[in-house]
Design a protein around this motif. Structure first.
Motif, PDB file in Angstrom:
ATOM      1  N   PHE A  59       2.729   4.039 -13.813  1.00 24.42           N
ATOM      2  CA  PHE A  59       2.085   3.404 -12.658  1.00 24.42           C
ATOM      3  C   PHE A  59       2.351   1.897 -12.668  1.00 24.42           C
ATOM      4  CE2 PHE A  59      -1.775   1.677 -10.528  1.00 24.42           C
ATOM      5  CZ  PHE A  59      -1.505   2.157  -9.263  1.00 24.42           C
ATOM      6  N   ILE A  60       2.285   1.272 -13.827  1.00 20.31           N
ATOM      7  CA  ILE A  60       2.575  -0.159 -13.955  1.00 20.31           C
ATOM      8  C   ILE A  60       4.038  -0.439 -13.602  1.00 20.31           C
ATOM      9  CG2 ILE A  60       2.750  -2.086 -15.595  1.00 20.31           C
ATOM     10  CD1 ILE A  60       0.249  -0.860 -16.987  1.00 20.31           C
ATOM     11  N   VAL A  61       4.954   0.446 -14.005  1.00 15.27           N
ATOM     12  CA  VAL A  61       6.366   0.305 -13.630  1.00 15.27           C
ATOM     13  C   VAL A  61       6.490   0.279 -12.109  1.00 15.27           C
ATOM     14  CG1 VAL A  61       8.603   1.507 -13.573  1.00 15.27           C
ATOM     15  CG2 VAL A  61       7.367   1.270 -15.733  1.00 15.27           C
ATOM     16  N   LEU A  62       5.813   1.207 -11.437  1.00  7.99           N
ATOM     17  CA  LEU A  62       5.871   1.251  -9.969  1.00  7.99           C
ATOM     18  C   LEU A  62       5.310  -0.018  -9.348  1.00  7.99           C
ATOM     19  CD1 LEU A  62       4.800   4.957  -9.305  1.00  7.99           C
ATOM     20  CD2 LEU A  62       7.118   3.987  -9.347  1.00  7.99           C
ATOM     21  N   ILE A  63       4.211  -0.524  -9.887  1.00  5.44           N
ATOM     22  CA  ILE A  63       3.612  -1.764  -9.377  1.00  5.44           C
ATOM     23  C   ILE A  63       4.577  -2.933  -9.559  1.00  5.44           C
ATOM     24  CG2 ILE A  63       1.774  -3.469  -9.763  1.00  5.44           C
ATOM     25  CD1 ILE A  63      -0.021  -1.044 -10.517  1.00  5.44           C
ATOM     26  N   ASP A  64       5.152  -3.053 -10.755  1.00 11.78           N
ATOM     27  CA  ASP A  64       6.107  -4.140 -11.001  1.00 11.78           C
ATOM     28  C   ASP A  64       7.305  -4.045 -10.069  1.00 11.78           C
ATOM     29  OD1 ASP A  64       4.712  -5.534 -12.985  1.00 11.78           O
ATOM     30  OD2 ASP A  64       5.532  -4.284 -14.589  1.00 11.78           O
ATOM     31  N   LEU A  65       7.836  -2.839  -9.887  1.00  7.55           N
ATOM     32  CA  LEU A  65       8.967  -2.667  -8.969  1.00  7.55           C
ATOM     33  C   LEU A  65       8.596  -3.058  -7.544  1.00  7.55           C
ATOM     34  CD1 LEU A  65      10.508   0.685 -10.244  1.00  7.55           C
ATOM     35  CD2 LEU A  65      11.548  -1.596 -10.343  1.00  7.55           C
ATOM     36  N   TYR A  66       7.428  -2.644  -7.103  1.00  3.06           N
ATOM     37  CA  TYR A  66       6.965  -2.993  -5.749  1.00  3.06           C
ATOM     38  C   TYR A  66       6.943  -4.509  -5.559  1.00  3.06           C
ATOM     39  CZ  TYR A  66       3.779  -3.868  -1.885  1.00  3.06           C
ATOM     40  OH  TYR A  66       3.217  -4.341  -0.720  1.00  3.06           O
ATOM     41  N   TYR A  67       6.327  -5.210  -6.505  1.00  5.22           N
ATOM     42  CA  TYR A  67       6.218  -6.663  -6.362  1.00  5.22           C
ATOM     43  C   TYR A  67       7.553  -7.372  -6.544  1.00  5.22           C
ATOM     44  CZ  TYR A  67       1.240  -6.573  -5.665  1.00  5.22           C
ATOM     45  OH  TYR A  67       0.000  -6.350  -5.128  1.00  5.22           O
ATOM     46  N   LEU A  68       8.427  -6.861  -7.409  1.00  8.21           N
ATOM     47  CA  LEU A  68       9.754  -7.469  -7.537  1.00  8.21           C
ATOM     48  C   LEU A  68      10.549  -7.317  -6.246  1.00  8.21           C
ATOM     49  CD1 LEU A  68      10.675  -6.487 -11.179  1.00  8.21           C
ATOM     50  CD2 LEU A  68      10.558  -8.818 -10.265  1.00  8.21           C
ATOM     51  N   ILE A  69      10.500  -6.141  -5.640  1.00  6.27           N
ATOM     52  CA  ILE A  69      11.181  -5.943  -4.354  1.00  6.27           C
ATOM     53  C   ILE A  69      10.609  -6.879  -3.308  1.00  6.27           C
ATOM     54  CG2 ILE A  69      11.495  -4.299  -2.453  1.00  6.27           C
ATOM     55  CD1 ILE A  69      11.677  -2.105  -4.686  1.00  6.27           C
ATOM     56  N   LYS A  70       9.298  -6.987  -3.284  1.00  2.00           N
ATOM     57  CA  LYS A  70       8.629  -7.875  -2.319  1.00  2.00           C
ATOM     58  C   LYS A  70       9.051  -9.334  -2.540  1.00  2.00           C
ATOM     59  CE  LYS A  70       4.027  -9.020  -0.664  1.00  2.00           C
ATOM     60  NZ  LYS A  70       2.592  -8.820  -0.820  1.00  2.00           N
ATOM     61  N   ILE A  71       9.084  -9.778  -3.783  1.00  2.00           N
ATOM     62  CA  ILE A  71       9.466 -11.157  -4.111  1.00  2.00           C
ATOM     63  C   ILE A  71      10.902 -11.438  -3.666  1.00  2.00           C
ATOM     64  CG2 ILE A  71      10.050 -12.692  -6.035  1.00  2.00           C
ATOM     65  CD1 ILE A  71       7.583 -11.443  -7.510  1.00  2.00           C
ATOM     66  N   TYR A  72      11.816 -10.527  -4.001  1.00  2.00           N
ATOM     67  CA  TYR A  72      13.223 -10.748  -3.665  1.00  2.00           C
ATOM     68  C   TYR A  72      13.481 -10.640  -2.168  1.00  2.00           C
ATOM     69  CZ  TYR A  72      14.572 -11.227  -8.507  1.00  2.00           C
ATOM     70  OH  TYR A  72      14.715 -11.682  -9.787  1.00  2.00           O
ATOM     71  N   ARG A  73      12.755  -9.776  -1.472  1.00  2.00           N
ATOM     72  CA  ARG A  73      12.918  -9.706  -0.022  1.00  2.00           C
ATOM     73  C   ARG A  73      12.408 -10.979   0.650  1.00  2.00           C
ATOM     74  NH1 ARG A  73      11.279  -3.510   1.533  1.00  2.00           N
ATOM     75  NH2 ARG A  73      13.255  -2.600   0.903  1.00  2.00           N
ATOM     76  N   GLU A  74      11.276 -11.502   0.187  1.00  2.00           N
ATOM     77  CA  GLU A  74      10.741 -12.736   0.756  1.00  2.00           C
ATOM     78  C   GLU A  74      11.670 -13.922   0.489  1.00  2.00           C
ATOM     79  OE1 GLU A  74       6.816 -13.109  -0.909  1.00  2.00           O
ATOM     80  OE2 GLU A  74       5.986 -11.587   0.417  1.00  2.00           O
ATOM     81  N   SER A  75      12.240 -13.969  -0.709  1.00  2.00           N
ATOM     82  CA  SER A  75      13.126 -15.098  -1.022  1.00  2.00           C
ATOM     83  C   SER A  75      14.444 -15.028  -0.257  1.00  2.00           C
ATOM     84  CB  SER A  75      13.373 -15.198  -2.525  1.00  2.00           C
ATOM     85  OG  SER A  75      14.122 -14.118  -2.979  1.00  2.00           O
ATOM     86  N   SER A  76      14.928 -13.802   0.010  1.00  2.00           N
ATOM     87  CA  SER A  76      16.178 -13.685   0.763  1.00  2.00           C
ATOM     88  C   SER A  76      15.975 -13.914   2.261  1.00  2.00           C
ATOM     89  CB  SER A  76      16.829 -12.319   0.524  1.00  2.00           C
ATOM     90  OG  SER A  76      16.072 -11.295   1.121  1.00  2.00           O
ATOM     91  N   SER A  77      14.793 -13.604   2.782  1.00  2.00           N
ATOM     92  CA  SER A  77      14.561 -13.816   4.210  1.00  2.00           C
ATOM     93  C   SER A  77      14.253 -15.278   4.521  1.00  2.00           C
ATOM     94  CB  SER A  77      13.409 -12.929   4.694  1.00  2.00           C
ATOM     95  OG  SER A  77      12.192 -13.331   4.116  1.00  2.00           O
ATOM     96  N   SER A  78      13.793 -16.052   3.523  1.00  2.00           N
ATOM     97  CA  SER A  78      13.504 -17.459   3.757  1.00  2.00           C
ATOM     98  C   SER A  78      14.734 -18.332   3.549  1.00  2.00           C
ATOM     99  CB  SER A  78      12.364 -17.932   2.844  1.00  2.00           C
ATOM    100  OG  SER A  78      12.764 -17.872   1.500  1.00  2.00           O
ATOM    101  N   SER A  79      15.809 -17.754   3.049  1.00  2.00           N
ATOM    102  CA  SER A  79      17.047 -18.538   2.791  1.00  2.00           C
ATOM    103  C   SER A  79      17.846 -18.750   4.056  1.00  2.00           C
ATOM    104  CB  SER A  79      17.923 -17.839   1.776  1.00  2.00           C
ATOM    105  OG  SER A  79      17.238 -17.700   0.553  1.00  2.00           O
TER     106      SER A  79
END
Length: 79
Positions: A59-79
């Motif tokens: 479950f923690i793996v899934l949470i970490d993956l969710y937030y990593l995807i969210k972080i990288y999507r936000e950083s790529s859309s703001s570039s």
């Protein structure tokens, strides 16, 4: 070295990795290290048949993956 001792050391390594991850100030580093530690704990839990340990860490793996995807999507859309 027998299999039980190897898995014991995997458990120790997972504990150290998770502890180090919680000391990170950079959220990306925290998530990546925590993901690695949780994955080690999943393997450890399955190997020693401690299924609650494996389940919680999966479950923690899934949470970490969710937030990593969210972080990288936000950083790529703001570039």
């Amino acid at each position: 070295m027998d299999s039980a001792m190897i898995w014991e050391w995997v458990g120790y390594l997972a504990s150290v990795v998770v502890a180090i991850s919680l000391m990170m100030s950079d959220i990306k580093k925290l998530r990546w290290l925590n993901l690695f530690g949780a994955m080690l704990f999943v393997a450890y839990g399955m190997a020693i048949q401690a299924y609650p340990v494996a389940a919680v860490n999966f479950f923690i793996v899934l949470i970490d993956l969710y937030y990593l995807i969210k972080i990288y999507r936000e950083s790529s859309s703001s570039s």
